[in-house]
Design an enzyme around this catalytic site. Sequence first.
Site, PDB file in Angstrom:
ATOM      1  N   HIS A 295      40.173  40.954  50.707  1.00 39.51           N
ATOM      2  CA  HIS A 295      39.209  42.065  50.774  1.00 39.51           C
ATOM      3  C   HIS A 295      37.952  41.435  51.366  1.00 39.51           C
ATOM      4  CE1 HIS A 295      37.339  45.835  48.799  1.00 39.51           C
ATOM      5  NE2 HIS A 295      36.332  45.224  49.397  1.00 39.51           N
TER       6      HIS A 295
ATOM      7  N   ASN B  28      35.487  33.584  54.796  1.00 38.89           N
ATOM      8  CA  ASN B  28      36.768  33.001  55.168  1.00 38.89           C
ATOM      9  C   ASN B  28      37.705  34.113  55.621  1.00 38.89           C
ATOM     10  OD1 ASN B  28      36.068  30.315  54.404  1.00 38.89           O
ATOM     11  ND2 ASN B  28      36.301  30.910  52.265  1.00 38.89           N
TER      12      ASN B  28
ATOM     13  N   HIS C 192      37.886  49.271  51.457  1.00 37.86           N
ATOM     14  CA  HIS C 192      38.775  48.112  51.567  1.00 37.86           C
ATOM     15  C   HIS C 192      39.012  47.750  53.025  1.00 37.86           C
ATOM     16  CE1 HIS C 192      41.848  45.207  50.422  1.00 37.86           C
ATOM     17  NE2 HIS C 192      42.439  45.589  51.549  1.00 37.86           N
TER      18      HIS C 192
ATOM     19  N   HIS D 164      34.749  39.790  52.274  1.00 36.55           N
ATOM     20  CA  HIS D 164      33.645  39.357  51.404  1.00 36.55           C
ATOM     21  C   HIS D 164      32.842  38.274  52.096  1.00 36.55           C
ATOM     22  CE1 HIS D 164      37.229  36.996  50.330  1.00 36.55           C
ATOM     23  NE2 HIS D 164      36.426  35.989  50.057  1.00 36.55           N
TER      24      HIS D 164
HETATM   25  P1  AMP Z   1      37.839  33.254  49.457  1.00 38.63           P
HETATM   26  O1  AMP Z   1      38.585  32.027  49.012  1.00 38.63           O
HETATM   27  O2  AMP Z   1      36.910  33.032  50.588  1.00 38.63           O
HETATM   28  O3  AMP Z   1      38.814  34.394  49.693  1.00 38.63           O
HETATM   29  O4  AMP Z   1      36.895  33.667  48.238  1.00 38.63           O
HETATM   30  C1  AMP Z   1      37.352  34.352  47.133  1.00 38.63           C
HETATM   31  C2  AMP Z   1      36.407  34.028  46.029  1.00 38.63           C
HETATM   32  O5  AMP Z   1      36.629  34.951  44.983  1.00 38.63           O
HETATM   33  C3  AMP Z   1      36.568  32.630  45.439  1.00 38.63           C
HETATM   34  O6  AMP Z   1      35.355  31.897  45.606  1.00 38.63           O
HETATM   35  C4  AMP Z   1      36.883  32.905  43.974  1.00 38.63           C
HETATM   36  O7  AMP Z   1      36.283  31.980  43.084  1.00 38.63           O
HETATM   37  C5  AMP Z   1      36.342  34.297  43.788  1.00 38.63           C
HETATM   38  N1  AMP Z   1      36.947  35.067  42.719  1.00 38.63           N
HETATM   39  C6  AMP Z   1      38.261  35.228  42.476  1.00 38.63           C
HETATM   40  N2  AMP Z   1      38.439  36.035  41.416  1.00 38.63           N
HETATM   41  C7  AMP Z   1      37.213  36.418  41.005  1.00 38.63           C
HETATM   42  C8  AMP Z   1      36.731  37.246  39.957  1.00 38.63           C
HETATM   43  N3  AMP Z   1      37.555  37.877  39.112  1.00 38.63           N
HETATM   44  N4  AMP Z   1      35.394  37.395  39.808  1.00 38.63           N
HETATM   45  C9  AMP Z   1      34.538  36.756  40.645  1.00 38.63           C
HETATM   46  N5  AMP Z   1      34.933  35.966  41.662  1.00 38.63           N
HETATM   47  C10 AMP Z   1      36.248  35.787  41.836  1.00 38.63           C
END
Ligand code: AMP
Length: 112
Positions: A96, A85, A45, A98
């Site tokens: 987290h 982001n 994390h 990504h």
């Molecule tokens: P960010 O807005 O850059 O933090 O990206 C977070 C991403 O996580 C978004 O594009 C969401 O659509 C995605 N997201 C949120 N919950 C889930 C989930 N349970 N499974 C897959 N993607 C998710």
Amino acid sequence: MDCLFCRIIAGEIPSNKVYEDDQVYAFRDIAPQAPTHILVIPKEHLSGVSDITPENSAIVAHIFEVIPAIARAEGLTNGYRVVSNCGPDACQSVPHLHFHILGGRKLGETMA
Ligand code: AMP
């Protein structure tokens, strides 16, 4: 453990996995913004890019080895975009680290 992506890694929340190794997990975004929209995350994390330090940055190098392998496996032969982001101004919604892989069509020319 209240981190959504930590819970996905742990299998407590279902996901559509595309890749996993001992350090990294990758799965399809639940709300895809392109025909291919994959999230690549470290199993450790870290809250986001701002948590990367000289002590833990090896995971970022590994992620950037995994990303082109995933892109090849997904057939993104004409290119793709990698986005992370970081923080409120970038609209980070999951704290987290990504990396989004976006592809499968011609993407927009602007990023902000
Ligand atoms: P960010 O807005 O850059 O933090 O990206 C977070 C991403 O996580 C978004 O594009 C969401 O659509 C995605 N997201 C949120 N919950 C889930 C989930 N349970 N499974 C897959 N993607 C998710």
